[in-house]
Design an enzyme around this catalytic site. Structure first.
Site, short mmCIF file in Angstrom:
data_model
loop_
_atom_site.label_atom_id
_atom_site.label_comp_id
_atom_site.label_asym_id
_atom_site.label_seq_id
_atom_site.Cartn_x
_atom_site.Cartn_y
_atom_site.Cartn_z
CG PHE A 146 24.40 24.98 17.29
CD1 PHE A 146 24.52 25.18 15.92
CD2 PHE A 146 24.03 26.04 18.09
CE1 PHE A 146 24.29 26.43 15.37
CE2 PHE A 146 23.78 27.29 17.54
CZ PHE A 146 23.91 27.49 16.17
CG ASP A 223 19.69 21.14 19.93
OD1 ASP A 223 18.71 21.29 19.16
OD2 ASP A 223 20.56 22.02 20.07
CE1 TYR A 248 16.49 29.45 14.29
CE2 TYR A 248 15.49 30.10 16.38
CZ TYR A 248 16.59 29.65 15.67
OH TYR A 248 17.77 29.39 16.31
CE LYS A 249 17.78 25.58 13.57
NZ LYS A 249 18.62 26.55 12.86
NE ARG A 397 23.57 24.52 7.67
CZ ARG A 397 23.01 24.85 8.83
NH1 ARG A 397 23.03 23.99 9.83
NH2 ARG A 397 22.42 26.01 9.00
#
Length: 422
Positions: A146, A223, A248-249, A397
């Site tokens: 990322f 991560d 927050y996912k 996605r």
């Protein structure tokens, strides 16, 4: 992956059949047999949205959240006022970190803390790790990691005069043990990798890769942004040194909710984080002349904890704990299996490419597909209330958050992609 707590037995999937109506019947059957289906009603429904397939970027809010927020404003803040710092807020970052560690990370208490953003925590842990290996001159990172991970690593390397060694794996299968073994040397201070690839969803073998890094004398930082809350993870059992993840996912903490950091207890008192703030001091209210760090995980806090930002995720942790992370993972597999099968029948004939593994055990909670027209297709889908997310250059996605996503909703998203392609 490393050893996980025992998972419930998985029932064999119904027979796959080459007909849309049969796929829809299959989705209904899977939903009827879903032991987690009662949790679907716990989430806010967005008006006009028929399929929300971006839970791997931003989880839905819980219906109970407005009441939780109102109670906080009225009582914890409005009534107790500053007294709440002494009564609960000072310890909240560690208490909440311990909950995340116990429910989702396989981490015993005292090793996980909630504070700051993912970017800031990545910097803190990377900088602390390379400082603890002053004789070593390299950091190893995957070139497709990322952007934040790569950017922070580049910055730390520049600060410390270190060399970056880049891993270039197959993007669909992700980083393999052999990739790491070929990259690390006696000069490697730190290896930085994602547990689940944010593009393809490739799931890394945490235990074996951690062992490979340690065999070279390096530390490893994982991560966990795309795995926490959807994949059982055993940080302690895998011998992981450091980890960072967002909330927050799949933890549904809301936009901008704080991240968490894991620092294995064997590194407490050895690693020293670089952003020395008063909340990480051994005696917060001593107002001393010089910084003296706290002895445990509290040292990795810098400034005032974002208490408001910690509220939403607490309800999601309640749900995950009730459901169990193992059951969440099993539903994640049936959801992504269904999407891959629907891809084969409805999208592959239209020139769409599968950019994720076909093996549910080798992928996380999302499936990525590719087509040259997907930038425009995504705009059309959003306008019609179907919400996946687009990733440059031509990927969509399909993020499937198991507690808030039904099999029927996942299938309807695939069919909407088919229809948008014409």
């Amino acid at each position: 992956m490393c050893p996980t707590r025992s998972s419930p037995a998985r029932s064999p999937p119904p027979t796959w059949r080459n007909d849309v109506s049969d796929l829809q019947a299959l989705a209904r059957d899977l939903d009827a047999a879903d032991p987690l289906r009662a949790h679907l009603a716990a989430f806010v429904e967005a008006p006009g949205v028929t399929a929300y397939l971006d839970g791997n970027s931003l989880g839905r809010p819980l219906r109970a959240l407005p009441e939780r927020l109102a109670d906080f404003v009225q009582n914890d803040w409005g009534t107790r006022l500053i007294r709440s710092w002494d009564e609960q807020w000072m310890e909240l970052p560690i208490e909440l970190g311990d909950r995340i560690g116990r429910i989702a990370l396989g981490a015993v208490a005292g090793q996980t803390v909630v504070a700051d953003s993912t970017t800031v925590l990545l910097y803190k842990l990377m900088r602390a790790a390379v400082a603890a290996r002053p004789e070593r001159t390299e950091i190893v990172i995957e070139e497709g990691n990322f952007p934040t991970d790569r950017f922070v690593t580049e910055g730390v390397a520049a600060e410390r005069g270190l060399t970056l060694r880049w891993i270039s794996p197959d993007p669909i299968i992700g980083v393999q043990i052999a990739d790491v073994e070929a990259a690390v040397t006696e000069q490697t201070a730190l290896v930085v990798l994602s547990h689940v690839d944010y593009r393809s969803g490739a799931l890394a073998d945490m235990k074996a890769i951690t062992d490979a890094a340690h065999a070279a004398g390096a530390l490893i930082l994982w991560d966990l942004c795309h795995s926490v809350g959807v994949i059982p993870t055993e940080l302690d059992a895998c011998g992981v040194d450091l980890a960072v993840g967002c909330t927050y996912k799949y933890l549904n903490g809301g936009p901008g909710s704080p991240a968490f950091a894991y620092v294995n207890a064997r590194h407490h008192g050895v690693l020293r984080q670089p952003i020395q703030g008063w909340m990480g001091a051994g005696d917060v209210f001593a107002m001393g002349d010089a910084y003296a760090p706290a002895s445990g995980i509290r040292q990795f806090i810098s400034g005032t904890p974002p208490v408001l930002g910690m509220l939403a995720m607490q309800g999601m942790l309640d749900l995950i704990e009730a459901a169990t992370i193992e059951a969440v993972r099993e539903k994640s597999k049936t959801l992504t299996d269904l999407v891959v099968r629907a891809f084969d029948e409805e999208l592959a004939p239209r020139g769409v490419r599968l950019l994720s593994s076909r093996d549910a055990a080798a992928r996380g909670g999302h499936v990525t597909i590719g087509h040259p027209d997907f930038a425009e297709v995504t705009k059309s889908l959003w306008a019609d209330g179907v919400i996946p997310d687009f990733r440059f250059p031509d990927g969509i996605r399909l993020g499937l958050s198991p507690l808030s996503t039904s099999h029927a909703e996942a299938l309807s998203g695939v069919l909407a992609v088919r229809d948008a392609l014409g």
